[in-house]
Design an enzyme around this catalytic site. Structure first.
Site, short mmCIF file in Angstrom:
data_model
loop_
_atom_site.label_atom_id
_atom_site.label_comp_id
_atom_site.label_asym_id
_atom_site.label_seq_id
_atom_site.Cartn_x
_atom_site.Cartn_y
_atom_site.Cartn_z
N HIS A 3 -19.39 109.98 19.14
CA HIS A 3 -19.75 111.09 20.45
C HIS A 3 -18.32 111.50 21.01
O HIS A 3 -17.84 110.88 21.45
CB HIS A 3 -20.55 110.47 20.84
CG HIS A 3 -20.88 108.74 21.59
ND1 HIS A 3 -21.54 108.04 22.15
CD2 HIS A 3 -19.37 108.99 22.82
CE1 HIS A 3 -20.90 107.25 23.18
NE2 HIS A 3 -19.93 107.41 23.13
N ASN B 262 -19.87 105.63 17.56
CA ASN B 262 -20.26 106.91 16.25
C ASN B 262 -19.86 108.43 16.23
O ASN B 262 -20.66 109.11 16.16
CB ASN B 262 -21.85 106.59 16.48
CG ASN B 262 -21.76 107.27 18.18
OD1 ASN B 262 -21.29 107.91 18.51
ND2 ASN B 262 -23.68 107.56 18.47
N GLU C 36 -23.75 113.57 21.54
CA GLU C 36 -24.38 112.10 20.21
C GLU C 36 -24.28 112.71 19.05
O GLU C 36 -24.25 114.60 19.06
CB GLU C 36 -25.96 111.35 20.32
CG GLU C 36 -25.79 110.66 21.42
CD GLU C 36 -24.65 109.11 21.69
OE1 GLU C 36 -23.79 108.80 20.84
OE2 GLU C 36 -25.79 108.50 22.29
N ASP D 40 -19.45 113.20 32.13
CA ASP D 40 -20.86 112.67 32.17
C ASP D 40 -21.47 111.28 33.22
O ASP D 40 -20.82 110.77 33.94
CB ASP D 40 -21.37 112.23 30.63
CG ASP D 40 -19.98 111.01 30.03
OD1 ASP D 40 -19.43 110.53 30.95
OD2 ASP D 40 -19.82 110.56 29.09
C1 GLP Z 1 -19.17 106.46 26.76
C2 GLP Z 1 -18.87 107.32 27.21
C3 GLP Z 1 -17.91 108.04 26.31
C4 GLP Z 1 -16.38 106.90 26.20
C5 GLP Z 1 -17.17 106.66 25.35
C6 GLP Z 1 -16.34 105.31 24.67
O1 GLP Z 1 -20.25 105.40 26.43
N1 GLP Z 1 -19.47 108.26 27.50
O2 GLP Z 1 -17.08 108.70 27.24
O3 GLP Z 1 -15.50 107.75 25.39
O4 GLP Z 1 -18.70 105.82 25.21
O5 GLP Z 1 -16.30 103.41 25.79
P1 GLP Z 1 -15.30 102.65 25.84
O6 GLP Z 1 -13.62 103.56 25.67
O7 GLP Z 1 -15.55 102.47 26.64
O8 GLP Z 1 -15.34 102.11 24.00
#
Ligand code: GLP
Length: 254
Positions: A137, A135, A142, A67
């Site tokens: 995702h 959440n 989302e 992404d």
């Molecule tokens: C972000 C990214 C995801 C990631 C997730 C968790 O927003 N878009 O690809 O896996 O949220 O992030 P983190 O690993 O910093 O908790």
């Protein structure tokens, strides 16, 4: 689904690196799906250590990011293009021409289709690294994202913008939209490896692994994939108590 529970995030990183190295050992030109966020960083550091010491060679591999934020200026340190360059391409010594990040400039209406085509042209993703949002995702899919979604532009939830504001100077600087691989795109990868650390992920992990398979928790789609490895630290696994046991990665089938 194989679930591995480790003592801390460094050990989670080693397990993630082991899983990637295992695939690379029989597929040196593997296509790796890379995630940003903090979850896989210990894994990337461990892979970088192995590359630097000559234990591992990723020079034949390709990578596709999950992404990207929309609207950040080119070169912005918080863009995922920059994050991937900093934490993956350079330290893992990947060929930059084989590292792909969805474009975040909104200029090209065909960008999402072209990204799907590029993944297909590379032969599909051999192993997709995933984090999980609080959440539930995956990527920026989302809650409510359709299971048949492909790469597209999405609006970020308030919770995701708040969660990710720690990487920015203020909440208002966090982009409102992103381009993300869809849930169907993610499910097309031949292997998935999800990493999560910390108590803030415990509820999402529990819903993803034990809850109903529903777009309300996008990561519950993992239950539909035939080859998933989930690597958790004890805190992230705290909602699974009594349900899973630690399975040593070396005893798991490829
Ligand atoms: C972000 C990214 C995801 C990631 C997730 C968790 O927003 N878009 O690809 O896996 O949220 O992030 P983190 O690993 O910093 O908790």
């Amino acid at each position: 689904m194989r679930v591995v529970i480790e003592a801390d995030s460094a050990a989670v990183g080693r397990r993630l690196a082991d899983r990637i190295a295992e695939v690379l050992s029989h597929e040196p030109s593997a296509v790796i799906g890379v995630a940003t966020g903090s979850s896989p960083q210990a894994g990337y550091s461990e892979l970088a250590r192995r590359v630097a010491s000559g234990e591992l060679d990723l020079s034949g591999a390709s990578a596709f990011a999950l992404d990207e934020y929309l609207g950040l200026p080119a070169g912005d340190p918080q863009s995922y293009a920059e994050t991937v360059r900093r934490s993956v391409t350079v330290p893992l010594r990947l060929d930059p021409s084989r590292v792909h990040v969805p474009p975040g400039d909104e200029a090209d209406p065909e960008a999402a289709h072209n990204y799907e085509r590029a993944i297909a042209a590379a032969g599909g993703i051999d192993i997709q690294i995933l984090g999980i949002g609080a959440n539930g995702h995956l990527g920026f899919n989302e809650p409510g994202s359709p299971f048949d979604s492909r790469t597209r532009i999405v609006r970020l939830s308030d919770q995701t913008r708040r969660d990710n504001s720690r990487f920015f100077d203020s909440l208002t600087e966090v982009p409102t939209h992103a381009i993300t691989q869809g849930l169907a795109t993610i499910l097309d990868a031949r292997r998935l490896v999800l990493v999560a650390s910390g108590a803030s992920k415990a509820r999402a992990v529990q819903r993803a692994l034990r809850g109903p398979v529903s777009p309300d928790c996008p990561a519950s789609i993992l239950q539909l994939h035939a080859d998933v490895t989930v690597v958790l630290d004890r805190e992230a696994a705290s909602g699974l108590e009594g349900w899973v046991a630690t399975v040593p990665a070396q005893e798991q089938p490829a």
